[in-house]
Structures are given as structure tokens and as C-alpha cells.
Design a protein around this motif. Structure first.
Motif, PDB file in Angstrom:
ATOM      1  N   LYS A 368       0.830  -1.215   0.000  1.00 24.51           N
ATOM      2  CA  LYS A 368       0.000   0.000   0.000  1.00 24.51           C
ATOM      3  C   LYS A 368       0.862   1.262   0.000  1.00 24.51           C
ATOM      4  O   LYS A 368       0.438   2.324   0.438  1.00 24.51           O
ATOM      5  CB  LYS A 368      -0.928  -0.024   1.214  1.00 24.51           C
ATOM      6  N   LYS A 369       2.058   1.109  -0.530  1.00 23.56           N
ATOM      7  CA  LYS A 369       3.041   2.194  -0.539  1.00 23.56           C
ATOM      8  C   LYS A 369       2.496   3.460  -1.202  1.00 23.56           C
ATOM      9  O   LYS A 369       2.578   4.559  -0.635  1.00 23.56           O
ATOM     10  CB  LYS A 369       4.295   1.707  -1.266  1.00 23.56           C
ATOM     11  N   TYR A 391      13.687  10.846   4.316  1.00 21.92           N
ATOM     12  CA  TYR A 391      13.390   9.418   4.137  1.00 21.92           C
ATOM     13  C   TYR A 391      12.234   9.249   3.141  1.00 21.92           C
ATOM     14  O   TYR A 391      12.260   8.376   2.258  1.00 21.92           O
ATOM     15  CB  TYR A 391      13.026   8.799   5.486  1.00 21.92           C
ATOM     16  N   ILE A 392      11.219  10.101   3.253  1.00 18.98           N
ATOM     17  CA  ILE A 392      10.075  10.039   2.332  1.00 18.98           C
ATOM     18  C   ILE A 392      10.537  10.289   0.895  1.00 18.98           C
ATOM     19  O   ILE A 392      10.119   9.594  -0.042  1.00 18.98           O
ATOM     20  CB  ILE A 392       8.988  11.058   2.745  1.00 18.98           C
ATOM     21  N   SER A 393      11.428  11.261   0.716  1.00 16.63           N
ATOM     22  CA  SER A 393      11.972  11.554  -0.620  1.00 16.63           C
ATOM     23  C   SER A 393      12.745  10.360  -1.167  1.00 16.63           C
ATOM     24  O   SER A 393      12.682  10.045  -2.360  1.00 16.63           O
ATOM     25  CB  SER A 393      12.884  12.787  -0.572  1.00 16.63           C
ATOM     26  N   LEU A 394      13.483   9.691  -0.280  1.00 19.40           N
ATOM     27  CA  LEU A 394      14.236   8.495  -0.685  1.00 19.40           C
ATOM     28  C   LEU A 394      13.283   7.411  -1.181  1.00 19.40           C
ATOM     29  O   LEU A 394      13.517   6.785  -2.226  1.00 19.40           O
ATOM     30  CB  LEU A 394      15.055   7.983   0.502  1.00 19.40           C
ATOM     31  N   ILE A 395      12.199   7.196  -0.448  1.00 20.79           N
ATOM     32  CA  ILE A 395      11.235   6.144  -0.813  1.00 20.79           C
ATOM     33  C   ILE A 395      10.516   6.505  -2.113  1.00 20.79           C
ATOM     34  O   ILE A 395      10.280   5.656  -2.968  1.00 20.79           O
ATOM     35  CB  ILE A 395      10.205   5.941   0.326  1.00 20.79           C
ATOM     36  N   ARG A 396      10.178   7.797  -2.245  1.00 20.80           N
ATOM     37  CA  ARG A 396       9.433   8.231  -3.439  1.00 20.80           C
ATOM     38  C   ARG A 396      10.272   8.160  -4.717  1.00 20.80           C
ATOM     39  O   ARG A 396       9.831   7.652  -5.737  1.00 20.80           O
ATOM     40  CB  ARG A 396       8.952   9.673  -3.240  1.00 20.80           C
ATOM     41  N   SER A 397      11.476   8.706  -4.641  1.00 26.77           N
ATOM     42  CA  SER A 397      12.233   8.896  -5.880  1.00 26.77           C
ATOM     43  C   SER A 397      13.656   8.355  -5.843  1.00 26.77           C
ATOM     44  O   SER A 397      14.392   8.469  -6.829  1.00 26.77           O
ATOM     45  CB  SER A 397      12.287  10.391  -6.208  1.00 26.77           C
ATOM     46  N   GLY A 398      14.055   7.789  -4.716  1.00 26.14           N
ATOM     47  CA  GLY A 398      15.416   7.290  -4.603  1.00 26.14           C
ATOM     48  C   GLY A 398      16.436   8.388  -4.400  1.00 26.14           C
ATOM     49  O   GLY A 398      17.640   8.169  -4.544  1.00 26.14           O
TER      50      GLY A 398
END
Length: 495
Positions: A368-369, A391-398
Motif C-alpha cells: 500500500k506504498k 526518508y520520504i523523498s528516498l522512498i518516493r524517488s530514490g
């Protein structure tokens, strides 16, 4: 043709499907006749048919109180105020009365005072004032001091919900406050032991249970928890010994039967679990989502599939987020926190940074990412710091950030510890606690496998699980000297 049609119409059977309103009216009539047992039976049925109707729930709580079932009554009243209708302020007056009967005068004073503040000219205003006067007389403390006390019973219920959702540090905080105020409130002690166990602090958890059994011999909740702890740690002989003792117990209290039923289910003793939970189902015991969940599971694994599926409908009515967790859906597979968007959002709103970071890792591996990352609830979260936003930016776009190392190490754990249940959550929470300390100290995470191995080793040791540094070193491709060095650093960070 016309004659045949008339014959069919004449013989038509009109089915009667009773509604919640039908049973509610029957319950009210029984209540006015002072037939409280029938009133309880009808109102329970009405609430099962319409679980979201606050007036039915409130009337049932009133009847339960008159029958002396004050704790069950309080559970319903809190449910009304927290989930169904916060504007039904009369519930505070009823809570005040119940707590007074139970001897919890501080809580009684709190709710009586709150009722008068919310509805000073209400139907129960005079009664509430009389109760406040009586409570002030009964207590050695002043009314103002009583009013300032938190509602500890509500805290305990809130802590139990947090515990069930894997929201462990906050649960420990609340439970510690409760046991500090009420040293003989054994239920809170037992839940505190569970919380420490889930966090990996097994010795502390077992010390709490030992203290409970020393001061309150035969405490059923403590015995059940002892058995569950032993099974999780692989001490199967000891667990079996306690299980045999539990099988001989025939509790009279509904709460004890409930605890026994759930404990047997956790031990895989589904026949015994089904026996106790079905017994409660046939009685007027207040059924919540957790009850229906384990009743459905025990029914399914004892071959009562049709009944299990009917009960599961109640589970989804009360907890829609349980969809997909049916006992017949990949029955050998446990779906962890990573598949529960509601639990992830709750952790994202934690007061603890390590829990928020853990929630973001869960998001990264969740089915459900996208739902979580695009939700308004995430955008409106005021607790997120710069670190979590990175961390959110990392998950969204690497996008590279300081959190990339934390993610890589958590992924190393995920290779062996998934899906993530309450026990496994302790490992990840420990890692993110270490990571926060490392960030505060400006320490580099060059040797990621060494940090992962050291954290895993310490986690196993805290859980009293037999594992050697050599074994962990081999798993992560490390030398004995390296694992020893990093274990020492992790231990110092956690002190």
C-alpha cells in the motif's frame, strides 16, 4: 393462469428479518419491566446488528451497570465517546457512577466534573453535583487534586490498543503511569510485561510477571503470558508444562475465559480456544473486534468453516482494515504490519522518531506504498522532522539522503525477518533507535553489514535467545573481531 397466480400469492411466505431497532425496543420494554437479564440479551443482539448506533450501546451500558458489570459497561461507554458519538456527554456521567462503584474515585470525579462542564444544565446535572460532593467527602484529597488526575482506566485501554497495533514505546509510557498509580492493577502489569517482551527486553518482561505471580499467586493473565513468552523463545518443554496447568483451569469470569481462549489459539490449541470463545459467544459477553477475530480463527481451524466465515463478517464490520487477513486466505502466511496502512499511519504519528522511521521503512516494503505516500494524512503530519522528510523523498524517488544507510540495513533484516509482526518489530525499532543516536553523534555508517549483525546479535541476547557472535558473523560475512567491536558500540548506544 389468473387462478394459479392467486393461489401462489395466497401461499406466499413473508420472511421476517429482525433489525437492531426491533431488538432495541424489546430491550427497552424489558428494562422498564426491571427484567435486566432479558434487557441485556435483547440490547446485545441489537448492538450486534447495528454496532455503530450509539444509543443502543449506551442503553446496554446502563443495563450492564445495573447488573453490576461495571467494567464491561465502562468499555462500551469509552467506545461511544471515542468512536461513535463524542457528543453523547451523558456517557461521562454514567462513567462517573461506574468508577465510583469500582472504587476509582479519581476517575469518577474526573468524569462527573467533565459532564458538568460539557452540559451544566443536563438531565443529570444535579445528580453529578451530588456525586462530586460525595466523592470529595470520600477522598482524602481535595476535589481539585482529584480533577487533575488522569483517567487511568482509559489510559490502560488506550495502551492495550496501542500494544495490539505494535505502537510499543507509547504503550509502555502509558502502562508505566498506570502501574505507578495503581501498583495492584495486575492487568496493567501484565500488559506492560507484553510490551517489554515485544520490544525484546525479555528479562524485564519476565521480572514483571514473576512479581505479579509472587504478589498475586495464580494470576491467570500472568500464567498465560508466561506460556506465550516461553513458546516464542523456543522453550517448548516449559511452555508445555504451563499449558497443562492452564488446561485444568475452569474460570468463571468472562474476562478470564477470553484470555484463556486467545492464549490457547496462540499456542495452536484451537479446540480448547474454540470451546472457550464459543461459550462466550453464546453468553452475553461484550464482543469486540479482537474477540471475533480469534473466534473466527479457532472456528476455521477446528473445521467450523461456515461459522468462521459468518463471524469474519463481524470482524470486518468492526475492523475493516482486517480485510485480507482471513484464516482461509493463505492460511500458512502471516500478513505483517507492512500490509496494514492503518497501523503504519498510526506509527507515523508517534511521538517517537524511531517509530516514525520504522513506519517509513514499513511503507517502503508495503503493498500500500502509493496509497500512503499520496495521502493527505501524510502531508498534514506535523510531527515529521527533516530526517523523516528526507526518508520520504528516498522512498518516493530514490533521492540520496542520510536515511539511505538506515534503509539498506533495515532491508538486510527484512531478508530474514518478514513479515513483520509484533515480535519482529522490536528488531527494527532497536535499529532505528541506534540510527538516531548515530545521526546525533555524526557517526558514519560505512560497514553496514557490521552494524546490522551487531544490532541483530544484541536483539537476540536481550530476548534470551541462544546465539553466538560467531554465528552472526558468519551470516553477515564478518570477522570475529569486527562483530565484537560493533556489538560493543551498539550496547553502549542503547545504554
Amino acid at each position: 393462469m389468473i387462478k394459479n397466480a392467486k393461489r401462489i400469492q395466497k401461499g406466499k411466505i413473508v420472511s421476517f428479518i429482525p433489525t437492531g431497532e426491533y431488538y432495541f425496543k424489546k430491550g427497552i420494554k424489558a428494562y422498564h419491566r426491571h427484567d435486566l437479564l432479558k434487557a441485556k440479551k435483547y440490547l446485545n443482539r441489537a448492538l450486534q446488528l447495528e454496532p455503530g448506533e450509539p444509543m443502543i450501546a449506551c442503553q446496554l451500558a446502563i443495563v450492564l451497570a445495573e447488573l453490576g458489570e461495571f467494567e464491561n459497561s465502562n468499555r462500551i461507554l469509552h467506545h461511544i465517546l471515542e468512536d461513535l458519538d463524542p457528543e453523547l456527554v451523558e456517557c461521562h456521567y454514567f462513567l462517573a457512577n461506574n468508577y465510583a462503584h469500582l472504587g476509582f474515585f479519581k476517575d469518577a470525579y474526573h468524569h462527573a466534573k467533565l459532564y458538568l462542564e460539557l452540559d451544566e444544565n443536563g438531565d443529570f446535572a444535579e445528580d453529578a453535583e451530588d456525586l462530586l460532593e460525595l466523592l470529595s467527602f470520600e477522598s482524602d484529597e481535595s476535589g481539585e487534586e482529584l480533577y487533575q488526575q488522569e483517567d487511568l482506566i482509559m489510559k490502560h485501554e488506550q495502551a492495550r490498543e496501542l500494544l495490539d497495533s505494535g505502537y510499543i514505546p507509547k504503550a509502555i509510557e502509558l502502562l508505566s503511569e498506570v502501574v505507578g498509580e495503581y501498583p495492584e492493577y495486575w492487568s496493567a502489569h501484565n500488559n506492560l510485561a507484553l510490551a517489554y517482551f515485544y520490544l525484546g527486553q525479555v528479562e524485564k518482561a519476565e521480572a514483571i510477571l514473576d512479581r505479579v505471580l509472587e504478589q498475586n499467586p495464580g494470576n491467570l493473565h500472568a500464567m498465560c503470558n508466561k506460556m506465550i513468552f516461553a513458546r516464542y523463545q523456543g522453550h517448548l518443554t516449559y511452555a508445555a508444562e504451563i499449558l497443562e496447568q492452564l488446561k485444568k483451569i475452569k474460570p468463571l469470569l468472562s474476562e478470564h475465559q477470553f484470555k484463556l481462549g486467545i492464549s490457547f489459539a496462540l499456542a495452536g490449541e484451537y479446540e480448547l480456544s474454540y470451546f472457550w470463545l464459543k461459550k462466550l459467544y453464546k453468553s452475553d459477553f461484550y464482543h469486540d473486534g479482537l474477540f471475533y477475530y480469534w473466534l473466527s480463527y479457532s472456528a476455521y481451524f477446528t473445521g467450523n468453516v461456515s461459522f468462521s466465515k459468518n463471524i469474519w463478517k463481524k470482524v470486518l464490520e468492526l475492523n475493516p482494515e482486517k480485510e485480507g487477513f482471513e484464516p482461509w486466505n493463505d492460511e500458512n502466511t502471516f500478513h505483517g504490519f507492512e500490509s496494514q496502512a492503518g497501523s503504519i499511519f498510526q506509527k507515523l504519528e508517534s511521538d517517537y522518531v524511531e517509530e516514525r522511521l520504522f513506519a517509513l521503512f514499513l511503507t517502503s516494503v508495503s503493498s500500500k506504498k502509493e496509497e500512503i505516500l499520496t495521502s493527505k494524512r501524510l502531508f498534514q503530519n506535523q510531527k515529521l522532522t527533516t530526517l523523516e522528510k528526507e526518508y520520504i523523498s528516498l522512498i518516493r524517488s530514490g533521492k540520496p539522503s542520510r536515511t539511505a544507510d538506515a534503509q539498506e540495513i533495515a532491508e538486510l533484516f527484512y531478508e530474514n525477518y518478514q513479515p513483520i509482526g509484533t515480535v519482529e518489530a522490536g528488531l527494527y525499532l532497536m535499529w532505528f533507535s541506534v540510527f538516531v543516536e548515530l545521526m546525533n553523534q555524526g557517526v558514519s555508517l560505512k560497514n553496514k553489514r557490521a552494524w546490522a549483525g551487531a544490532v541483530e546479535y544484541v536483539w537476540h541476547k536481550l530476548r534470551s535467545e541462544k546465539v553466538s557472535q560467531q554465528e552472526i558473523a558468519g551470516r553477515y560475512g564478518l570477522s570475529a573481531a569486527t562483530i565484537s567491536k560493533y556489538v560493543k558500540m551498539v550496547s553502549e548506544l542503547l545504554d
